[in-house]
Structures are given as structure tokens and as C-alpha cells.
Scaffold this active site. Structure first.
Site, PDB file in Angstrom:
ATOM      1  N   CYS A   2       0.839  -1.196   0.000  1.00 10.98           N
ATOM      2  CA  CYS A   2       0.000   0.000   0.000  1.00 10.98           C
ATOM      3  C   CYS A   2       0.877   1.250   0.000  1.00 10.98           C
ATOM      4  O   CYS A   2       1.978   1.255   0.544  1.00 10.98           O
ATOM      5  CB  CYS A   2      -0.856   0.049   1.257  1.00 10.98           C
ATOM      6  SG  CYS A   2      -1.927  -1.367   1.425  1.00 10.98           S
ATOM      7  N   ARG A  27       4.954   0.547  -6.692  1.00  6.89           N
ATOM      8  CA  ARG A  27       4.915  -0.374  -5.561  1.00  6.89           C
ATOM      9  C   ARG A  27       3.886  -1.477  -5.766  1.00  6.89           C
ATOM     10  O   ARG A  27       3.868  -2.448  -5.024  1.00  6.89           O
ATOM     11  CB  ARG A  27       4.550   0.397  -4.276  1.00  6.89           C
ATOM     12  CG  ARG A  27       5.578   1.418  -3.872  1.00  6.89           C
ATOM     13  CD  ARG A  27       4.980   2.443  -2.929  1.00  6.89           C
ATOM     14  NE  ARG A  27       4.635   1.891  -1.626  1.00  6.89           N
ATOM     15  CZ  ARG A  27       5.413   1.949  -0.558  1.00  6.89           C
ATOM     16  NH1 ARG A  27       6.590   2.503  -0.628  1.00  6.89           N
ATOM     17  NH2 ARG A  27       5.016   1.448   0.597  1.00  6.89           N
ATOM     18  N   TRP A  72      -2.824  -2.435  -1.677  1.00  5.96           N
ATOM     19  CA  TRP A  72      -2.363  -3.774  -2.079  1.00  5.96           C
ATOM     20  C   TRP A  72      -3.029  -4.700  -1.064  1.00  5.96           C
ATOM     21  O   TRP A  72      -2.656  -4.721   0.113  1.00  5.96           O
ATOM     22  CB  TRP A  72      -0.837  -3.820  -1.999  1.00  5.96           C
ATOM     23  CG  TRP A  72      -0.236  -5.186  -1.983  1.00  5.96           C
ATOM     24  CD1 TRP A  72       0.070  -5.937  -0.881  1.00  5.96           C
ATOM     25  CD2 TRP A  72       0.162  -5.960  -3.116  1.00  5.96           C
ATOM     26  NE1 TRP A  72       0.625  -7.121  -1.272  1.00  5.96           N
ATOM     27  CE2 TRP A  72       0.701  -7.162  -2.617  1.00  5.96           C
ATOM     28  CE3 TRP A  72       0.119  -5.748  -4.494  1.00  5.96           C
ATOM     29  CZ2 TRP A  72       1.189  -8.156  -3.456  1.00  5.96           C
ATOM     30  CZ3 TRP A  72       0.612  -6.748  -5.314  1.00  5.96           C
ATOM     31  CH2 TRP A  72       1.139  -7.927  -4.799  1.00  5.96           C
ATOM     32  N   ASN A  96      -1.297   1.643   5.742  1.00  2.00           N
ATOM     33  CA  ASN A  96      -0.436   0.617   5.173  1.00  2.00           C
ATOM     34  C   ASN A  96       0.041  -0.231   6.343  1.00  2.00           C
ATOM     35  O   ASN A  96       0.657   0.297   7.263  1.00  2.00           O
ATOM     36  CB  ASN A  96       0.744   1.309   4.461  1.00  2.00           C
ATOM     37  CG  ASN A  96       1.827   0.347   4.035  1.00  2.00           C
ATOM     38  OD1 ASN A  96       1.608  -0.857   3.986  1.00  2.00           O
ATOM     39  ND2 ASN A  96       2.993   0.881   3.724  1.00  2.00           N
ATOM     40  N   GLY A  97      -0.262  -1.533   6.334  1.00  2.00           N
ATOM     41  CA  GLY A  97       0.176  -2.394   7.433  1.00  2.00           C
ATOM     42  C   GLY A  97      -0.856  -3.454   7.743  1.00  2.00           C
ATOM     43  O   GLY A  97      -1.797  -3.666   6.975  1.00  2.00           O
ATOM     44  N   GLU A 477      18.025 -23.397  -5.191  1.00  2.00           N
ATOM     45  CA  GLU A 477      17.598 -22.000  -5.317  1.00  2.00           C
ATOM     46  C   GLU A 477      18.800 -21.093  -5.605  1.00  2.00           C
ATOM     47  O   GLU A 477      18.706 -20.172  -6.418  1.00  2.00           O
ATOM     48  CB  GLU A 477      16.861 -21.577  -4.037  1.00  2.00           C
ATOM     49  CG  GLU A 477      16.386 -20.147  -3.989  1.00  2.00           C
ATOM     50  CD  GLU A 477      15.439 -19.747  -5.128  1.00  2.00           C
ATOM     51  OE1 GLU A 477      14.984 -20.614  -5.885  1.00  2.00           O
ATOM     52  OE2 GLU A 477      15.201 -18.541  -5.265  1.00  2.00           O
ATOM     53  N   LYS A 481      18.988 -18.773  -8.878  1.00  2.00           N
ATOM     54  CA  LYS A 481      19.164 -17.307  -8.815  1.00  2.00           C
ATOM     55  C   LYS A 481      20.361 -16.883  -9.651  1.00  2.00           C
ATOM     56  O   LYS A 481      20.311 -15.921 -10.404  1.00  2.00           O
ATOM     57  CB  LYS A 481      19.414 -16.838  -7.374  1.00  2.00           C
ATOM     58  CG  LYS A 481      18.282 -16.675  -6.429  1.00  2.00           C
ATOM     59  CD  LYS A 481      17.262 -15.660  -6.743  1.00  2.00           C
ATOM     60  CE  LYS A 481      16.224 -16.210  -7.680  1.00  2.00           C
ATOM     61  NZ  LYS A 481      14.981 -16.642  -7.102  1.00  2.00           N
ATOM     62  N   GLU A 484      19.763 -17.263 -13.519  1.00  2.00           N
ATOM     63  CA  GLU A 484      18.793 -16.380 -14.164  1.00  2.00           C
ATOM     64  C   GLU A 484      19.238 -14.923 -14.252  1.00  2.00           C
ATOM     65  O   GLU A 484      18.888 -14.232 -15.197  1.00  2.00           O
ATOM     66  CB  GLU A 484      17.398 -16.498 -13.534  1.00  2.00           C
ATOM     67  CG  GLU A 484      17.256 -15.948 -12.141  1.00  2.00           C
ATOM     68  CD  GLU A 484      15.805 -15.997 -11.657  1.00  2.00           C
ATOM     69  OE1 GLU A 484      15.608 -16.277 -10.477  1.00  2.00           O
ATOM     70  OE2 GLU A 484      14.894 -15.735 -12.449  1.00  2.00           O
ATOM     71  N   HIS A 500      27.921 -39.491  -8.303  1.00  2.00           N
ATOM     72  CA  HIS A 500      27.217 -40.344  -9.265  1.00  2.00           C
ATOM     73  C   HIS A 500      27.200 -39.730 -10.659  1.00  2.00           C
ATOM     74  O   HIS A 500      26.348 -40.078 -11.478  1.00  2.00           O
ATOM     75  CB  HIS A 500      25.796 -40.633  -8.770  1.00  2.00           C
ATOM     76  CG  HIS A 500      25.785 -41.357  -7.466  1.00  2.00           C
ATOM     77  ND1 HIS A 500      26.158 -42.674  -7.354  1.00  2.00           N
ATOM     78  CD2 HIS A 500      25.508 -40.943  -6.206  1.00  2.00           C
ATOM     79  CE1 HIS A 500      26.098 -43.045  -6.073  1.00  2.00           C
ATOM     80  NE2 HIS A 500      25.702 -41.997  -5.364  1.00  2.00           N
ATOM     81  N   LYS A 599       8.068 -11.672 -15.018  1.00  2.00           N
ATOM     82  CA  LYS A 599       7.730 -11.788 -13.594  1.00  2.00           C
ATOM     83  C   LYS A 599       6.587 -12.766 -13.375  1.00  2.00           C
ATOM     84  O   LYS A 599       6.555 -13.494 -12.407  1.00  2.00           O
ATOM     85  CB  LYS A 599       7.359 -10.396 -13.051  1.00  2.00           C
ATOM     86  CG  LYS A 599       7.122 -10.360 -11.559  1.00  2.00           C
ATOM     87  CD  LYS A 599       8.415 -10.573 -10.791  1.00  2.00           C
ATOM     88  CE  LYS A 599       8.207 -10.798  -9.320  1.00  2.00           C
ATOM     89  NZ  LYS A 599       9.332 -11.506  -8.696  1.00  2.00           N
TER      90      LYS A 599
END
Ligand code: F6R
Length: 604
Positions: A2, A27, A72, A96-97, A477, A481, A484, A500, A599
Site C-alpha cells: 500500500c 509499488r 495492495w 499501510n500495514g 535456489e 538465482k 537467471e 554419481h 515476472k
């Protein structure tokens, strides 16, 4: 996330508020609204959708004081009723929160006779301010906010007064000091066009704005002196809070986002996890025979950790499948299976299709997602939001750690209900979980040493990430990262599997990141490190601060704070994100928008 703004001055407030809100669009938001002091009261306008939609429906409002909001959604669907401002009598609020003790306050205010029209937690703030208002808005806001547990940056406007009052706790709020006009906003981009003189507010501080003066108070109502800073950034840098890339900003937001994921969901008193969103009854949770996790990419890696947690803590047999494979795998599912779909965007076509497929088998469904009101959330019976806030960099970072936290919470929740975890153990784990934000901050403070290692190996063409057990998903991961955003070929491997086959690739030219935090498999991990060292590979270990042994076997060690074995993956995640980021930065890659990637992957 928000965005809030507030304006007081000599100019018409509406165009300035709209302009400021547009500056906060980056945002992410799903609805917008504003309130302006006009015609002897407050005029409120709000709408689902874009700021341009709001603008298109606005009458010509004449007024010099106002507040505005981009929402948001975190509690309640993204629609016009839930959009801010929320109003009680002649007081309007934007927020916001997250209000942690919403239910308790809601019950009390209902008892007082207040009517609630939205599904948001914010509405309690409007009613609290109204309840305590006796002609002094500062006093009313302080009294109201003292009753609130949770996080907020909130701005209030009262129909009786030429004043805007705003306060914060754990959500950003900055005041802008202009010439005959003053501002507040979630970040400086909102009003940078009008003034560069700002005050970054701290928790439990309140600001009162009128066109002639700006005053700051603590929560006892005492005036406080604030230092005024001059902003040198341009708008683009300001959107990133001065960070060169959104990805780095989002990596740094993790101390907060991880905290937000846990907020109000942990009862230290009883050792229980409070997940009201999970509608499965205790009986249904006890009867679950199997969990199947479906996801793609980074979310899939989070799911792999989920398997360790659901099996290890809650004793539920768990499988993890890549969404695009699951669909065509003739899965064996039934009504005692819970399918958990993990997707930060909630719009990934493969995961949505796999979820639809799972439903045809009559199994139970639950989504772990970061965005309210998405296609995925409409497909499932249960939704647990990760509350990481919008993520703009294509590479998932803060949404990943929030997914991990959500999986810990779900696993403890199930484990307690299935009587697989006693109260002492769950209390210990939950206390350790709550320490993670501080530990993440310590890692972030140490970013320079991570950057040095990243630069040192940035010319490598191939990289390996090795981990065992709980660290294995983080090895995957880390490799994902790195490839990409830096375009360096990287493999994540279960360390025991190396011999192996891939050991044939190890040489002095293949840096190896060894995830070697304390675990039952630690000694075996040391053996794997020796295996790759014997083939000449430079080894960079991620290890606990208490590990005095590891340095003997590796070329460099990146330290993380000491926690319980189960939680190291969260800390190691932040390290591998920073490694990838600084490597890509050293190579001059377009970090926030890597080639060929989007995205939200809405095609199969
Ligand atoms: C990697 C990344 C992708 C996503 C994947 C799934 O950094 O962001 O691998 O994780 O495309 O996306 P969601 O979680 O939105 O379903």
C-alpha cells in the site's frame, strides 16, 4: 505494498494527491482512493483498479487538505468497498500495514455500536480515532493507536480541522516540508517534485501537518525534534529507496517481510500457530494421509523444503511436483490428500492448470501466494497469504523467504493438531522463528564480505551449489538465482549425489558453494567438500558463526548467525541471493529484467 500520501497547503489537494499516488504506482496496487476536506466536511472517493479510473470518476473537489491511498490487498478482496480511505463519522483514514489484534478490536467496537462496511482490518483504525476524538485529533490518534497491535503507517483527516495527522510503527512513513505546504507519504518519490526536505519518521512517532507548521510527537503526546534531511536522489533512484536495483532493495526488505509473514500468526503463550485462513477442520487435518505440493521455479524450491517440514514435523507423507509435470503424470490422489499450490504471483498458468487438474480428483486444496484476488486464489478452498509485499525484480527473493516461513507455520500448525509436536518443542521453534528477522539483518549488514566473494568468482563459467537435507532446496535456489540473473551456468546438487556423475565436471574452474550449516548431515557434507577440494575446486562455504572447523577445509566462509538446524535454510537463502546479485552486478547484467524471463508466467 500500500502507498499512503497526505497534503496540506495552499494549492488544490486533489491533483497533488493524484500525482503523488501515481508516483507510488511502481509499488503495485489494486485499488485507490482519496479524502479531501471540502464543503465543510470530508469528501471520499475510491475505486477498484487504477488511479486513472479514480481520476476519471472524480468531480471537481475544491479543498486544500487531503489524504490518498493505493491499496495492495492483504485482508479482504481488492474491491471498491475495501479500498481506502475508511471513514467513521467525520474522520477518514488511510493505512499501510496489518492490524494483528483486529478481531478483538472489531468485537469491542461492534459492542460500542460501530458499523463495519468493509472486510479490511483498517476500518478499526477509523472507528478507534472516532471513539477517542474529543476535538483533538492528535490525542485521539495516539489513544487509538495505543490499542493497536501490528504494523501501520496511517494518515487521518477530520472534517472539523485543517490538519492531517499521521503515525507509524514498522511501516515506512516520511514527512516532506515545503514552502507553505507539507506532505506525508510512504516514500519520498510521492512528493519529491514539490520538496526535497524530508523527515524519516521512526516507530511510535506522530506528525501533525497544517499549511503553516509541521509538528512531531511521541506517543505520550510530547513534542519531539526531528532532523531534516535533504534528498539528493532522482525519482528513479528514490523508487528503489536509493538501491541500484529493485532486487537488492527486495533482498534488503526481508527482515521486514519475514516478520510480516509471521505477524499475528504465532501464539507464544500456547505454542500454537494461528492460521484462521485454513478452513480445514482439526478432524480433517488429522485425517490427511498425504500432501502434494505443486509449484514452478523458485516456488518449487520452497516446496522441496516443505516436504522436509511436513514429513519431519507433522508426519504427513509429502510429494513435491513441478506443476507442468504434475498435470500429465496421472497422479494418484483422493479426498485424504491436500494439494498445496505455491505461487508468489498466483497467476502462473502451469500451477493454475495443475491445481484445476488436482481438483478433479476430489482432493483438498490450499494455496500459498503473495497476491490477493488472483486466479489461483479463486481455485482453492484455503489460501494463506505470504504478505511479502509486491516484488518488482523478476528474480524472486523476499517472496521466497516468505513462502518458507509460511511452510514452517503450516507444518507446525498441522504438527500440533496431529499431536506430533509437543508444546515445548513448538514454543522453542516459534521463538527461533521470531528471531529470524534480526538474524537476516545481521547477514545484510555483512553484505560487503559476500560481495567480495561474488566478485572473486564472477569470471567462472560454471558454478556448483551443494547441500544436503534441508539445505538441498537452497542449493537448487542458489543455482537458479545465479543462472537467471548472471547467465552463469550453475547446478544445484544434493551433495551426496555428486559422485554419481557430476563430479566429472569439477575442476579448479568450477567454484563450489557448500551449504554447510550445522545439521545431522554436517560430517557427510565435510566429506563432500573434501571430495571437490581434491579435484581443485575453490570452495565457498556458508556456515554458522559458531563453526570453528569449516575454515580448515575451504577457501572462504560466509557466516550466518546461529539458529536451530531447521531454520538455517532461511538464512542461507539470503546469502545465495546476495551472491547471485553481486555476481550479476559485477558482470553488468540487467538484474531486474533478465533476458527471456517475465515476472508472471501466464502461458503454459
Ligand atoms: C525465479 C522465479 C521463477 C518463479 C516461477 C514461479 O526467480 O521467480 O522461477 O518462481 O516462475 O512463479 P510463481 O511463484 O509466481 O508461480
Amino acid at each position: 505494498m500500500c502507498g499512503i500520501v497526505g497534503y496540506v497547503g495552499k494549492k488544490q489537494a486533489t491533483p497533488i494527491i493524484l500525482d503523488a499516488l501515481k508516483r507510488l504506482e511502481y509499488r503495485g496496487y489494486d485499488s485507490a482512493g482519496l479524502a479531501v476536506l471540502a464543503n465543510g466536511g470530508i469528501e471520499v472517493h475510491k475505486t477498484e483498479g487504477k488511479i486513472s479510473d479514480l481520476e476519471a470518476t472524480l468531480p471537481d473537489i475544491k479543498g486544500l487538505y487531503g489524504i490518498g491511498h493505493t491499496r495492495w490487498a492483504t485482508q479482504g478482496a481488492p474491491n471498491t468497498i475495501n479500498a481506502h480511505p475508511h471513514v467513521s463519522g467525520n474522520i477518514a483514514v488511510v493505512h499501510n500495514g496489518i492490524i494483528e489484534n483486529y478481531q478483538e478490536l472489531y468485537d469491542e467496537l461492534k459492542g460500542d455500536g460501530y458499523e463495519f462496511v468493509s472486510e479490511t482490518d483498517t476500518e478499526v483504525l477509523a472507528h478507534l480515532a472516532h471513539k477517542y476524538y474529543k476535538g483533538n485529533l492528535v490525542a485521539a490518534v495516539i489513544e487509538g493507536l495505543k490499542r493497536v497491535k501490528g504494523t501501520y503507517a496511517a494518515a487521518f483527516l477530520c472534517g472539523d480541522l485543517n490538519q492531517v495527522v499521521a503515525a507509524r510503527k514498522d511501516s515506512p512513513l516520511v514527512a516532506g516540508i515545503g514552502n507553505g505546504e507539507n506532505f506525508i507519504a510512504s516514500d519520498v518519490t510521492a512528493f519529491l517534485k514539490y520538496t526535497r526536505n524530508v523527515v524519516y519518521m521512526h516507530d511510535f512517532e506522530l506528525v501533525s501537518l497544517s499549511s503553516k507548521k509541521i509538528e512531531f510527537f511521541d506517543f505520550d503526546g510530547n513534542p519531539i525534534e526531528e532532523s531534516i534531511e535533504s534528498i539528493e536522489w532522482n525519482i528513479e533512484a528514490a523508487e528503489k529507496s536509493g538501491y541500484p536495483h529493485f532486487m537488492l532493495k527486495e533482498i534488503h526488505e526481508q527482515a521486514t517481510s519475514v516478520h510480516d509473514t509471521m505477524l499475528g500468526r504465532i501464539s507464544e503463550l500456547t505454542g500454537d500457530v494461528v492460521l484462521g485462513e485454513v478452513k480445514l477442520s482439526k478432524e480433517e487435518i488429522r485425517k490427511l494421509e498425504r500432501v502434494v505440493i505443486i509449484a514452478c521455479g523458485t516456488s518449487y524450491n520452497a516446496g522441496l523444503l516443505g516436504k522436509y517440514l511436513f514429513e519431519g514435523l507433522a508426519g504427513i507423507h509429502t510429494d513435491v511436483d513441478i506443476s507442468s509435470e504434475f498435470r500429465y503424470s496421472n497422479p494418484v490422489l483422493g479426498d485424504s490428500t491436500l494439494v498445496i499450490s505455491i505461487s508468489q504471483s498466483g497467476e502462473t498458468a502451469d500451477t493454475i492448470a495443475a491445481t484445476k487438474e488436482a481438483k478433479t480428483y476430489g482432493c483438498r486444496t490450499l494455496a500459498v501466494t503473495n497476491v490477493v484476488g488472483t486466479t489461483l486464489s479463486r481455485e482453492v478452498e484455503n489460501i494463506v497469504y505470504t504478505r511479502a509485499g509486491p516484488e518488482i525484480g523478476v528474480a524472486a527473493t523476499k517472496t521466497f523467504t516468505s513462502q518458507l516461513i509460511t511452510l514452517y507455520l503450516l507444518a507446525v500448525h498441522f504438527a500440533r493438531i496431529r499431536k506430533k509436536m509437543d508444546v515445548d518443542m513448538s514454543k522453542r521453534l516459534l521463538v527461533s522463528l521470531k528471531q529470524l528477522p534480526g538474524m537476516i539483518q545481521q547477514i545484510l549488514n555483512n553484505r560487503e564480505s559476500i560481495r567480495k566473494q561474488a566478485v572473486r568468482f564472477s569470471t567462472a563459467r560454471d558454478y556448483f551449489f551443494l547441500g544436503r537435507s534441508l539445505n538441498y532446496p537452497i542449493a537448487l535456489e542458489g543455482a537458479l538465482k545465479l543462472k537467471e540473473i548472471s547467465y552463469i551456468h550453475a547446478e544445484g546438487y544434493a551433495a551426496g549425489e555428486l559422485k554419481h556423475g557430476p563430479l566429472a565436471l569439477i575442476s579448479k574452474d568450477t567454484p563450489v558453494v557448500a551449504l554447510a550449516t550445522r545439521a545431522s548431515t554436517y560430517d557427510k557434507m565435510l566429506n563432500n567438500i573434501k571430495e571437490v577440494k581434491a579435484r581443485g575446486a575453490p570452495v565457498l562455504a556458508i556456515a554458522g558463526m559458531d563453526d570453528t572447523e569449516i575454515g580448515k577445509y575451504v577457501d572462504a566462509v560466509i557466516r550466518v548467525p546461529v539458529t536451530v538446524e531447521l531454520l538455517y535454510p532461511v538464512l542461507s537463502s539470503v546469502v545465495v541471493q546476495l551472491l547471485a546479485y553481486y555476481t550479476a552486478d559485477a558482470l553488468g547484467c540487467p538484474i531486474d529484467k533478465p533476458r527471456n524471463l517475465a515476472k508472471s508466467v501466464t502461458v503454459e
